[in-house]
Design a protein around this motif. Structure first.
Motif, PDB file in Angstrom:
ATOM      1  N   PRO A 112       0.814  -1.200   0.000  1.00 45.92           N
ATOM      2  CA  PRO A 112       0.000   0.000   0.000  1.00 45.92           C
ATOM      3  C   PRO A 112       0.854   1.259   0.000  1.00 45.92           C
ATOM      4  CG  PRO A 112      -0.800  -1.586   1.613  1.00 45.92           C
ATOM      5  CD  PRO A 112       0.527  -2.074   1.137  1.00 45.92           C
ATOM      6  N   GLY A 117      -3.832   2.442   4.145  1.00 42.57           N
ATOM      7  CA  GLY A 117      -3.705   1.048   4.554  1.00 42.57           C
ATOM      8  C   GLY A 117      -5.063   0.417   4.693  1.00 42.57           C
ATOM      9  N   ARG A 194      -5.083  -3.644  -2.829  1.00 42.03           N
ATOM     10  CA  ARG A 194      -4.757  -3.406  -1.426  1.00 42.03           C
ATOM     11  C   ARG A 194      -5.720  -4.139  -0.505  1.00 42.03           C
ATOM     12  NH1 ARG A 194      -3.619   3.146  -1.604  1.00 42.03           N
ATOM     13  NH2 ARG A 194      -2.033   3.060  -3.251  1.00 42.03           N
TER      14      ARG A 194
END
Length: 243
Positions: A112, A117, A194
């Motif tokens: 990321p 995150g 992600r």
């Protein structure tokens, strides 16, 4: 194939389930085909016409349309046209889906970007349902999405706002992935990767070694994403309805 279908069914549990031999009759107020169909894998323990009558009766009992989820090319599916059933080409998510699987952690890794995150928690955080189902969930949606052996709710935030969500469920040594949604305006920026990487890490910490998901075969963008992450097709299934 049978093991994967069992994992998928346990990871996406219906509000009401009823076994019919090795088949599984499911009803969840109409929320998703998987949770409102008869999973027709293996023998129903009775002749196929009787099994289909049981599907129709169960569906009427729970106020849903009769559906059979059958594996493409198996004996059950081959017999359905002759018994008055047809592929539901009008299914909103697509009539045919592929079951994809891979070893956990296969494919390229994704780091990321700084300052962002993915968080994976055991209950839906604020903003998760809004993106996942478009607002406040119905009772059936909440029941399906929050049930399962070990469920993880992944979310990606930018500037304090939820811009992506996904749901993972660990069943045995499998991670089942579903409800991958990215807010318009944040797509094609790596958010989906992600979210998937976040679920991989979470599931690995809980003993998962493989991953599985189901995706409509017409969703070419999603198929390309998953192939790039190391997924391969195990089999396909289709939804059948009385003609």
């Amino acid at each position: 194939m049978g093991e994967l279908e069992d994992v998928c069914a346990r990871a996406w549990p219906a509000v009401v389930t009823r076994p019919l031999g090795r088949w599984l009759l499911r009803a969840s107020g109409g929320y998703t085909g998987r949770a409102n169909s008869a999973l027709a894998v293996g023998s129903p323990g009775v002749p196929l016409p009787a099994a289909l009558r049981a599907v129709v009766s169960f569906s009427a009992e729970h106020g849903i349309r009769p559906y059979v989820q059958a594996v493409v090319g198996d004996e059950v599916e081959a017999a359905l046209p002759g018994l008055g059933w047809e592929v539901n080409l009008a299914h909103p998510k697509g009539a045919e889906s592929a079951v994809l699987t891979s070893a956990l952690g296969s494919g390229p890794r994704w780091a990321p970007a700084a300052g962002t995150g993915v968080e994976v928690v055991g209950s839906p955080p604020p903003g998760w349902f809004e993106l996942a189902v478009g607002g406040e969930p119905s009772a059936a949606q909440r029941a399906v999405l929050t049930s399962g052996p070990r469920v993880g709710f992944a979310s990606l935030r930018e500037g304090g706002a939820v811009v992506g969500v996904a749901r993972g469920c660990v069943v045995g040594d499998h991670l089942h992935i579903a409800v991958l949604e990215v807010r318009s305006g944040y797509r094609r920026r790596g958010c989906a990767r992600r979210l998937l990487a976040g679920l991989d890490a979470w599931a690995a910490a809980h003993g998962a070694r493989r991953r599985v998901l189901q995706v409509a075969t017409h969703n070419e963008a999603a198929l390309a994403l998953y192939r790039g992450l190391g997924y391969a097709e195990s089999h396909r299934y289709r939804y059948w309805v009385p003609a």
